[in-house]
Design a protein around this motif. Structure first.
Motif, PDB file in Angstrom:
ATOM      1  N   UNK A  10       0.864  -1.177   0.000  1.00 58.44           N
ATOM      2  CA  UNK A  10       0.000   0.000   0.000  1.00 58.44           C
ATOM      3  C   UNK A  10       0.899   1.225   0.000  1.00 58.44           C
ATOM      4  N   UNK A  11       0.761   2.051  -1.021  1.00 57.92           N
ATOM      5  CA  UNK A  11       1.596   3.251  -1.171  1.00 57.92           C
ATOM      6  C   UNK A  11       3.083   2.935  -1.061  1.00 57.92           C
ATOM      7  N   UNK A  12       3.498   1.818  -1.652  1.00 54.72           N
ATOM      8  CA  UNK A  12       4.908   1.452  -1.687  1.00 54.72           C
ATOM      9  C   UNK A  12       5.431   0.785  -0.426  1.00 54.72           C
ATOM     10  N   UNK A  13       4.579   0.518   0.544  1.00 55.61           N
ATOM     11  CA  UNK A  13       5.006  -0.111   1.800  1.00 55.61           C
ATOM     12  C   UNK A  13       4.252  -1.412   2.016  1.00 55.61           C
ATOM     13  N   UNK A  14       4.933  -2.415   2.566  1.00 58.27           N
ATOM     14  CA  UNK A  14       4.273  -3.673   2.907  1.00 58.27           C
ATOM     15  C   UNK A  14       3.336  -3.437   4.080  1.00 58.27           C
ATOM     16  N   UNK A  15       2.075  -3.809   3.901  1.00 58.45           N
ATOM     17  CA  UNK A  15       1.076  -3.620   4.952  1.00 58.45           C
ATOM     18  C   UNK A  15       1.262  -4.663   6.045  1.00 58.45           C
ATOM     19  N   UNK A  16       1.208  -4.220   7.290  1.00 56.06           N
ATOM     20  CA  UNK A  16       1.158  -5.133   8.431  1.00 56.06           C
ATOM     21  C   UNK A  16      -0.087  -4.778   9.236  1.00 56.06           C
ATOM     22  N   UNK A  17      -0.684  -5.773   9.831  1.00 52.64           N
ATOM     23  CA  UNK A  17      -1.916  -5.584  10.581  1.00 52.64           C
ATOM     24  C   UNK A  17      -1.685  -4.649  11.768  1.00 52.64           C
ATOM     25  N   UNK A  18      -2.605  -3.713  11.945  1.00 49.21           N
ATOM     26  CA  UNK A  18      -2.510  -2.768  13.065  1.00 49.21           C
ATOM     27  C   UNK A  18      -2.712  -3.438  14.417  1.00 49.21           C
ATOM     28  N   UNK A  19      -3.367  -4.592  14.436  1.00 49.31           N
ATOM     29  CA  UNK A  19      -3.678  -5.267  15.694  1.00 49.31           C
ATOM     30  C   UNK A  19      -2.604  -6.277  16.078  1.00 49.31           C
ATOM     31  N   UNK A  20      -2.264  -7.199  15.129  1.00 46.27           N
ATOM     32  CA  UNK A  20      -1.361  -8.297  15.488  1.00 46.27           C
ATOM     33  C   UNK A  20      -0.007  -8.268  14.770  1.00 46.27           C
ATOM     34  N   UNK A  21       0.159  -7.384  13.783  1.00 46.47           N
ATOM     35  CA  UNK A  21       1.434  -7.268  13.092  1.00 46.47           C
ATOM     36  C   UNK A  21       1.643  -8.283  11.974  1.00 46.47           C
ATOM     37  N   UNK A  22       0.670  -9.135  11.711  1.00 44.61           N
ATOM     38  CA  UNK A  22       0.778 -10.136  10.640  1.00 44.61           C
ATOM     39  C   UNK A  22       0.839  -9.433   9.285  1.00 44.61           C
ATOM     40  N   UNK A  23       1.380 -10.118   8.263  1.00 38.41           N
ATOM     41  CA  UNK A  23       1.569  -9.444   6.979  1.00 38.41           C
ATOM     42  C   UNK A  23       0.923 -10.162   5.789  1.00 38.41           C
ATOM     43  N   UNK A  24      -0.098 -10.979   6.038  1.00 41.03           N
ATOM     44  CA  UNK A  24      -0.822 -11.634   4.946  1.00 41.03           C
ATOM     45  C   UNK A  24      -2.312 -11.322   5.084  1.00 41.03           C
ATOM     46  N   UNK A  25      -2.930 -10.979   3.947  1.00 38.52           N
ATOM     47  CA  UNK A  25      -4.304 -10.490   3.955  1.00 38.52           C
ATOM     48  C   UNK A  25      -5.124 -11.111   2.836  1.00 38.52           C
ATOM     49  N   UNK A  26      -6.427 -11.266   3.101  1.00 40.20           N
ATOM     50  CA  UNK A  26      -7.403 -11.609   2.083  1.00 40.20           C
ATOM     51  C   UNK A  26      -7.986 -10.302   1.564  1.00 40.20           C
ATOM     52  N   UNK A  27      -8.317 -10.241   0.289  1.00 48.84           N
ATOM     53  CA  UNK A  27      -8.910  -9.036  -0.281  1.00 48.84           C
ATOM     54  C   UNK A  27     -10.409  -9.221  -0.451  1.00 48.84           C
ATOM     55  N   UNK A  28     -11.167  -8.207  -0.052  1.00 49.23           N
ATOM     56  CA  UNK A  28     -12.626  -8.215  -0.177  1.00 49.23           C
ATOM     57  C   UNK A  28     -13.094  -6.813  -0.592  1.00 49.23           C
TER      58      UNK A  28
END
Length: 65
Positions: A10-28
């Motif tokens: 996102x905007x050139x940065x790898x997204x990490x979860x704000x809650x748990x710090x995980x870095x893999x996401x499903x898209x919806x």
């Protein structure tokens, strides 16, 4: 839309979860309903948002177009 979780940029940065710090996401996608268009039975005309759901904790990160 992939049915598997993966890293997202996102905007050139790898997204990490704000809650748990995980870095893999499903898209919806999610529809942003409004009272006015719902009252007129025009829900299809509402805008939508892209959501990235954390694979680990389920937290939803919302992104408007």
């Amino acid at each position: 839309m992939p049915n598997f979780a993966e890293r997202r940029i996102v905007n050139g940065k790898t997204l990490t979860c704000l809650i748990c710090g995980h870095d893999a996401f499903f898209e919806r996608n999610a529809q942003l309903n409004t009272r006015g268009l719902t009252f007129l039975n025009l829900d299809w005309a509402n805008k939508s948002a892209n959501c990235l759901v954390c694979e680990q904790c389920g937290y939803i990160h919302w992104f408007l177009p």
